[in-house]
Design a protein around this motif. Structure first.
Motif, PDB file in Angstrom:
ATOM      1  N   THR A   1      17.516  87.194  21.008  1.00  0.00           N
ATOM      2  CA  THR A   1      17.232  86.100  21.929  1.00  0.00           C
ATOM      3  C   THR A   1      16.156  85.191  21.336  1.00  0.00           C
ATOM      4  OG1 THR A   1      15.540  87.379  23.100  1.00  0.00           O
ATOM      5  CG2 THR A   1      17.826  87.554  23.897  1.00  0.00           C
TER       6      THR A   1
ATOM      7  N   SER B   1      18.927  77.811  25.689  1.00  0.00           N
ATOM      8  CA  SER B   1      19.986  78.828  25.676  1.00  0.00           C
ATOM      9  C   SER B   1      20.251  79.364  27.078  1.00  0.00           C
ATOM     10  CB  SER B   1      19.596  79.974  24.739  1.00  0.00           C
ATOM     11  OG  SER B   1      18.464  80.675  25.236  1.00  0.00           O
TER      12      SER B   1
ATOM     13  N   HIS C   1      22.259  77.047  19.901  1.00  0.00           N
ATOM     14  CA  HIS C   1      21.690  77.046  21.246  1.00  0.00           C
ATOM     15  C   HIS C   1      21.317  75.653  21.725  1.00  0.00           C
ATOM     16  CE1 HIS C   1      21.382  81.435  20.936  1.00  0.00           C
ATOM     17  NE2 HIS C   1      20.933  81.228  19.708  1.00  0.00           N
ATOM     18  N   GLN C   2      21.363  74.667  20.854  1.00  0.00           N
ATOM     19  CA  GLN C   2      20.987  73.311  21.238  1.00  0.00           C
ATOM     20  C   GLN C   2      21.638  72.308  20.296  1.00  0.00           C
ATOM     21  OE1 GLN C   2      16.718  73.638  20.865  1.00  0.00           O
ATOM     22  NE2 GLN C   2      16.750  73.260  18.672  1.00  0.00           N
TER      23      GLN C   2
ATOM     24  N   TYR D   1      23.467  72.691  24.379  1.00  0.00           N
ATOM     25  CA  TYR D   1      24.626  72.785  23.490  1.00  0.00           C
ATOM     26  C   TYR D   1      25.863  72.221  24.204  1.00  0.00           C
ATOM     27  CZ  TYR D   1      28.202  74.709  20.427  1.00  0.00           C
ATOM     28  OH  TYR D   1      29.264  74.857  19.585  1.00  0.00           O
TER      29      TYR D   1
END
Length: 523
Positions: free
Chosen positions: A164, A173, A195-196, A426
């Motif tokens: 994570t 996320s 995650h982005q 994302y």
């Protein structure tokens, strides 16, 4: 049936910004559950067809996305016709966000994000390079900015052992933010893009080192500064050999008894040369033509040398001189200084560099989460701070003393140029249209102006605070320049004179006692 459809939607890999999804066969309540699923909640267009209460009656719903969430009734089918004529089932939901809020994740990191606080430390407002970019987007797309911050000391975030992410990346996320700003380097380091999403760049930056301005040299050293080392060596050699040469020329002449008595003494010849150098020539003149010619050129050389020295000395006495500090990565490595930063981001880049000095510096890296703990280490010369050039320019401007004299400086050699952007969730539907406006601002030079304005505004606010607090004190700087830029000389500037006088008294007294002891011994 609905459970099976939910599993199907969870496996779809939509590119949310470009897909239009039509769903039929669910109830309105089931539709509301589906559109909030992680795979579909940011899909730009979802159209749902729900069976009505009567045969051949259907209701059409569309998702509202950023307009408040949930579904809105768009039209109905009543067997032969729609209840609404010329309806746009796929409206533009981004160009006008109708003042709805967008969560902007950020934290204090000047000059990108600067927090202006009152005397009690309460946050009054934010401004800065990145803040201006988001505010311009808010005006263009009509949304309300809601700032959110990552947990303390997590900032941009880092990958955890369990896979994570902490900080800002962790919030994205978990779908806790819509936009992120914090001088963000566009990079996929450690898989950040999973995650982005990054925007198109609105600026450029590079990684630089902040070092202290070395303390000024003692003013007594000004006596040696007018000449370079080679010039001093040449002058000393000339002084050493000129006295004996004059002595030999005078001794070789035999026509003048007066000349034989004075200049034919080695000690007198040396003192004669020193007298010329100090513009105190002897009252006795040589009588021999060859000796006279030598003395004329000796006087001319001494005059030029002393004028050059005294003229340059005047300048050096009134100017504070600083020793040369480290300017290159190689010099930094050789200096043995530590490298500090707020997190280990730059350590990873240095450790993977092809430059062997950077790799070696990564082993002397120390991560300190609080800038206030790094600042004294830099000012004490214990090490340097590595960060983006924009951040270091802001820090150096704010560490200047009241007269504008810098206390820190940026080393000349930097590395790892990066592009700067903002981040989205994302697959965010905001990206396409936001990026278009960002590129327009960048090409027009507006984002560069935002950076300049942030630095200027922070300096103006600092001056206002200093004026209100009346913090200017003699301890914060060495001396104030009077009107016209003229600095009166003080004891500190003239300390070299007293050092020479004290040294002369010591040597003279020592020789005197030595002569006295020899006289008593010979008796």
């Amino acid at each position: 049936m609905f459970s099976h459809q939910s599993q199907l939607f969870s496996q779809l890999k939509f590119q949310h910004s470009f897909y239009r999804v039509i769903i039929a066969g669910l109830t309105k309540e089931q539709m509301e559950i589906v559109i909030t699923a992680k795979k579909l909640k940011k899909t730009r267009h979802i159209l749902g067809i729900v069976k009505g209460d009567k045969p051949k009656h259907y209701e059409i719903f569309i998702n509202t996305l950023y307009w408040g969430g949930g579904l809105v009734h768009a039209a109905g089918w009543r067997g032969r016709a729609f209840t609404t004529v010329s309806l746009d089932y796929f409206p533009d939901k981004i160009s006008n966000l109708r003042q709805n809020p967008l969560n902007v994740i950020t934290f204090e990191f000047p000059p990108s994000i600067i927090y202006h606080r009152d005397s009690e430390g309460k946050l009054l407002y934010r401004y800065g390079w990145d803040v201006s970019v988001v505010e311009a987007l808010a005006q263009a797309f009509n949304f309300t900015i809601v700032y959110k911050e990552p947990p303390p000391d997590e900032r941009w975030g880092d990958k955890q052992p369990n896979g994570t992410w902490s900080g800002m990346i962790g919030q994205f996320s978990r779908d806790e933010g819509d936009v992120g700003i914090a001088n963000l380097y566009i990079t996929n380091r450690q898989g950040r893009r999973n995650h982005q999403d990054f925007s198109t760049p609105f600026g450029d930056d590079k990684s630089c080192y902040l070092a202290r301005v070395e303390p000024p040299l003692p003013h007594w050293m000004s006596l040696a500064l007018p000449f370079q080392t080679t010039a001093w060596i040449a002058s000393m050699i000339g002084l050493i050999i000129t006295g004996p040469i004059l002595y030999l020329i005078a001794r070789a002449s035999a026509k003048s008894k007066y000349e034989e008595r004075h200049l034919q003494s080695l000690s007198y010849s040396i003192l004669y040369v020193i007298g010329d150098l100090l513009r105190q020539p002897s009252g006795s003149l040589p009588l021999r033509t060859s000796t006279q010619i030598f003395v004329v050129f000796l006087g001319l050389a001494c005059m030029i040398l002393t004028i050059a020295y005294t003229s340059n000395l005047t300048a050096f006495l009134t100017v504070t001189r600083h020793p040369k500090g480290v300017e290159t990565i190689k010099e930094l490595y050789e200096s043995g200084k530590m490298v500090f930063d707020l997190n280990p981001f730059f350590q990873r880049y240095m450790s993977g560099s092809e430059n062997r000095y950077l790799r070696a510096l990564s082993e002397r890296f120390e991560s300190i989460p609080n800038y206030d703990d790094i600042q004294p280490k830099v000012l004490d010369g214990e090490g340097v701070m590595i960060q983006s050039k924009g951040y270091l320019l802001y820090v150096s401007a704010h560490l200047a003393i009241p007269q504008g004299k810098p206390r820190v400086r940026l080393m000349k050699e930097c590395f790892s140029p990066f592009s700067i952007g903002i981040v989205y969730q994302y697959g965010s539907p905001l990206k396409h249209q936001f990026d278009l406006v960002i590129s327009w601002m960048f090409e027009a030079g507006i984002t560069n102006r935002f950076f300049i304005d942030a630095i200027s505004r922070s300096q103006q606010l600092k001056k206002q605070e200093e004026k209100m607090k009346e913090t200017v004190s003699p301890e914060t700087y060495e001396e104030e320049e009077e009107e016209g830029g003229v600095i009166p000389l003080g004891i500190d500037h003239l300390q070299g004179i007293f050092i020479i006088l004290a040294f002369g008294c010591f040597v003279s007294t020592s020789v005197f006692f030595l002569e006295l002891a020899l006289a008593l011994f010979l008796k």
